[in-house]
Scaffold this motif. Structure first.
Motif, PDB file in Angstrom:
ATOM      1  N   GLY A 107       0.747  -1.139  -0.050  1.00 10.80           N
ATOM      2  CA  GLY A 107      -0.159   0.168  -0.054  1.00 10.80           C
ATOM      3  C   GLY A 107       0.846   1.168  -0.036  1.00 10.80           C
ATOM      4  N   ARG A 108       0.407   2.186  -0.476  1.00  7.64           N
ATOM      5  CA  ARG A 108       1.077   3.571  -0.584  1.00  7.64           C
ATOM      6  C   ARG A 108       1.316   4.294   0.462  1.00  7.64           C
ATOM      7  N   GLU A 109       0.443   4.146   1.468  1.00  9.90           N
ATOM      8  CA  GLU A 109       0.691   4.931   2.819  1.00  9.90           C
ATOM      9  C   GLU A 109       1.664   3.901   3.496  1.00  9.90           C
ATOM     10  N   ALA A 110       1.827   2.649   3.482  1.00 14.98           N
ATOM     11  CA  ALA A 110       2.916   1.800   4.078  1.00 14.98           C
ATOM     12  C   ALA A 110       4.223   2.028   3.422  1.00 14.98           C
ATOM     13  N   VAL A 111       4.517   2.244   2.030  1.00 18.57           N
ATOM     14  CA  VAL A 111       5.533   2.531   1.256  1.00 18.57           C
ATOM     15  C   VAL A 111       5.980   3.864   1.944  1.00 18.57           C
ATOM     16  N   PRO A 120       9.562   9.930  -7.424  1.00 14.90           N
ATOM     17  CA  PRO A 120      10.257   8.761  -8.022  1.00 14.90           C
ATOM     18  C   PRO A 120      10.731   7.834  -6.692  1.00 14.90           C
ATOM     19  N   ARG A 121      10.930   8.186  -5.617  1.00 14.32           N
ATOM     20  CA  ARG A 121      11.395   7.264  -4.705  1.00 14.32           C
ATOM     21  C   ARG A 121      10.100   6.334  -4.469  1.00 14.32           C
ATOM     22  N   LEU A 122       9.142   6.868  -4.289  1.00 12.76           N
ATOM     23  CA  LEU A 122       7.737   6.324  -3.704  1.00 12.76           C
ATOM     24  C   LEU A 122       7.531   5.260  -4.960  1.00 12.76           C
ATOM     25  N   GLU A 123       7.570   5.467  -6.236  1.00 11.84           N
ATOM     26  CA  GLU A 123       7.246   4.817  -7.337  1.00 11.84           C
ATOM     27  C   GLU A 123       8.143   3.541  -7.520  1.00 11.84           C
ATOM     28  N   VAL A 124       9.508   3.765  -7.386  1.00  8.55           N
ATOM     29  CA  VAL A 124      10.407   2.553  -7.403  1.00  8.55           C
ATOM     30  C   VAL A 124      10.125   1.782  -6.168  1.00  8.55           C
ATOM     31  N   LEU A 125       9.945   2.170  -4.931  1.00  4.10           N
ATOM     32  CA  LEU A 125      10.002   1.408  -3.862  1.00  4.10           C
ATOM     33  C   LEU A 125       8.585   0.384  -3.977  1.00  4.10           C
ATOM     34  N   GLN A 126       7.652   1.060  -4.676  1.00  6.74           N
ATOM     35  CA  GLN A 126       6.350   0.450  -4.820  1.00  6.74           C
ATOM     36  C   GLN A 126       6.706  -0.530  -5.871  1.00  6.74           C
ATOM     37  N   TYR A 160      19.472   3.825 -10.159  1.00  2.00           N
ATOM     38  CA  TYR A 160      20.491   3.283  -9.588  1.00  2.00           C
ATOM     39  C   TYR A 160      20.765   4.041  -8.275  1.00  2.00           C
ATOM     40  N   GLU A 161      20.739   5.479  -8.250  1.00  2.00           N
ATOM     41  CA  GLU A 161      20.922   6.302  -7.071  1.00  2.00           C
ATOM     42  C   GLU A 161      19.992   5.925  -5.931  1.00  2.00           C
ATOM     43  N   MET A 162      18.567   5.696  -6.297  1.00  2.00           N
ATOM     44  CA  MET A 162      17.639   5.365  -5.223  1.00  2.00           C
ATOM     45  C   MET A 162      17.890   4.037  -4.670  1.00  2.00           C
ATOM     46  N   LEU A 163      18.322   3.062  -5.588  1.00  3.08           N
ATOM     47  CA  LEU A 163      18.406   1.655  -5.244  1.00  3.08           C
ATOM     48  C   LEU A 163      19.774   1.805  -4.322  1.00  3.08           C
ATOM     49  N   ARG A 164      20.787   2.453  -4.472  1.00  4.37           N
ATOM     50  CA  ARG A 164      21.983   2.644  -3.674  1.00  4.37           C
ATOM     51  C   ARG A 164      21.384   3.139  -2.271  1.00  4.37           C
ATOM     52  N   HIS A 165      20.615   4.184  -2.100  1.00  5.12           N
ATOM     53  CA  HIS A 165      19.812   4.555  -0.839  1.00  5.12           C
ATOM     54  C   HIS A 165      19.079   3.691  -0.334  1.00  5.12           C
ATOM     55  N   PHE A 166      18.134   2.892  -1.132  1.00  6.75           N
ATOM     56  CA  PHE A 166      17.453   1.628  -0.301  1.00  6.75           C
ATOM     57  C   PHE A 166      18.212   0.617   0.262  1.00  6.75           C
ATOM     58  N   LEU A 167      19.455   0.158  -0.641  1.00  5.38           N
ATOM     59  CA  LEU A 167      20.292  -0.745  -0.185  1.00  5.38           C
ATOM     60  C   LEU A 167      21.021  -0.339   1.226  1.00  5.38           C
ATOM     61  N   GLU A 168      21.407   1.066   1.267  1.00  4.49           N
ATOM     62  CA  GLU A 168      22.166   1.302   2.574  1.00  4.49           C
ATOM     63  C   GLU A 168      21.268   1.455   3.706  1.00  4.49           C
ATOM     64  N   THR A 169      19.982   1.605   3.438  1.00  8.00           N
ATOM     65  CA  THR A 169      19.000   1.859   4.713  1.00  8.00           C
ATOM     66  C   THR A 169      18.262   0.438   4.886  1.00  8.00           C
ATOM     67  N   GLY A 170      18.574  -0.638   4.200  1.00  7.98           N
ATOM     68  CA  GLY A 170      17.824  -1.977   4.348  1.00  7.98           C
ATOM     69  C   GLY A 170      16.532  -2.062   3.878  1.00  7.98           C
ATOM     70  N   LEU A 171      16.137  -1.102   2.996  1.00  6.54           N
ATOM     71  CA  LEU A 171      14.770  -1.181   2.366  1.00  6.54           C
ATOM     72  C   LEU A 171      14.674  -2.307   1.063  1.00  6.54           C
ATOM     73  N   GLU A 211      15.383  -6.543  -5.143  1.00  8.75           N
ATOM     74  CA  GLU A 211      14.055  -7.097  -4.259  1.00  8.75           C
ATOM     75  C   GLU A 211      13.901  -6.370  -3.089  1.00  8.75           C
ATOM     76  N   ILE A 212      12.530  -6.387  -2.733  1.00  8.87           N
ATOM     77  CA  ILE A 212      12.216  -5.616  -1.331  1.00  8.87           C
ATOM     78  C   ILE A 212      12.882  -6.503  -0.333  1.00  8.87           C
TER      79      ILE A 212
END
Length: 145
Positions: free
Chosen positions: A9-13, A27-33, A63-74, A88-89
């Motif tokens: 869900g959008r709110e959870a993301v 963009p972060r929201l869409e990529v994470l979704q 690539y930049e968003m994924l780097r941040h997602f990897l660094e933060t454990g998302l 993957e999530i």
């Protein structure tokens, strides 16, 4: 380490982004979704899926968003020998199956053996990964062709 639950869900993301201290942007929201929807995806597939909703998005931005997602454990990354990595999530610890023909990756629930090999007695092992390699069902069906 932050873990994103199964909820897509959008709110959870949005909350997950805030929980790890990342600013919520379109963009972060869409990529994470896209990642939260499941599966193992390469950067190009992630970019294409997010671009459908955003209109414009570069692979470099992803690539930049994924780097941040990897660094933060998302998010988590799985490297495929000879092929681009897939993402993957992040979730509960699991193993992977890798098709050696097409590169398909699937999650596998399997216990990693706790046996420490010879020569590692003095090591403190933090984690282990087992990758099952073989042919996926699709490649098996076409193997006789």
């Amino acid at each position: 380490m932050a873990v994103v639950e199964e909820s897509t869900g959008r709110e959870a993301v949005i909350q997950r982004l805030r929980d790890v201290g990342l600013r919520v942007t379109g963009p972060r929201l869409e990529v994470l979704q896209v990642l939260a929807a499941g599966g193992h995806m390469g950067v190009e597939a992630i970019t294409a899926a997010a671009r459908e909703r955003l209109g414009t998005l570069t692979s470099q931005a992803v690539y930049e968003m994924l780097r941040h997602f990897l660094e933060t454990g998302l998010a988590a990354r799985f490297d495929r020998p000879g092929l681009p990595a897939v993402f993957e999530i992040a979730g509960a610890p699991h193993q992977h199956a890798l098709c050696v023909r097409c590169g398909r990756v699937e999650n596998v629930e399997a216990e990693v053996p706790k046996v420490i090999g010879e020569g590692l007695e003095e090591w403190q092992i933090g984690e282990a990964e087992v990758v099952f390699k073989g042919l996926c069902p699709d490649c098996l069906r076409t193997a006789g062709d």
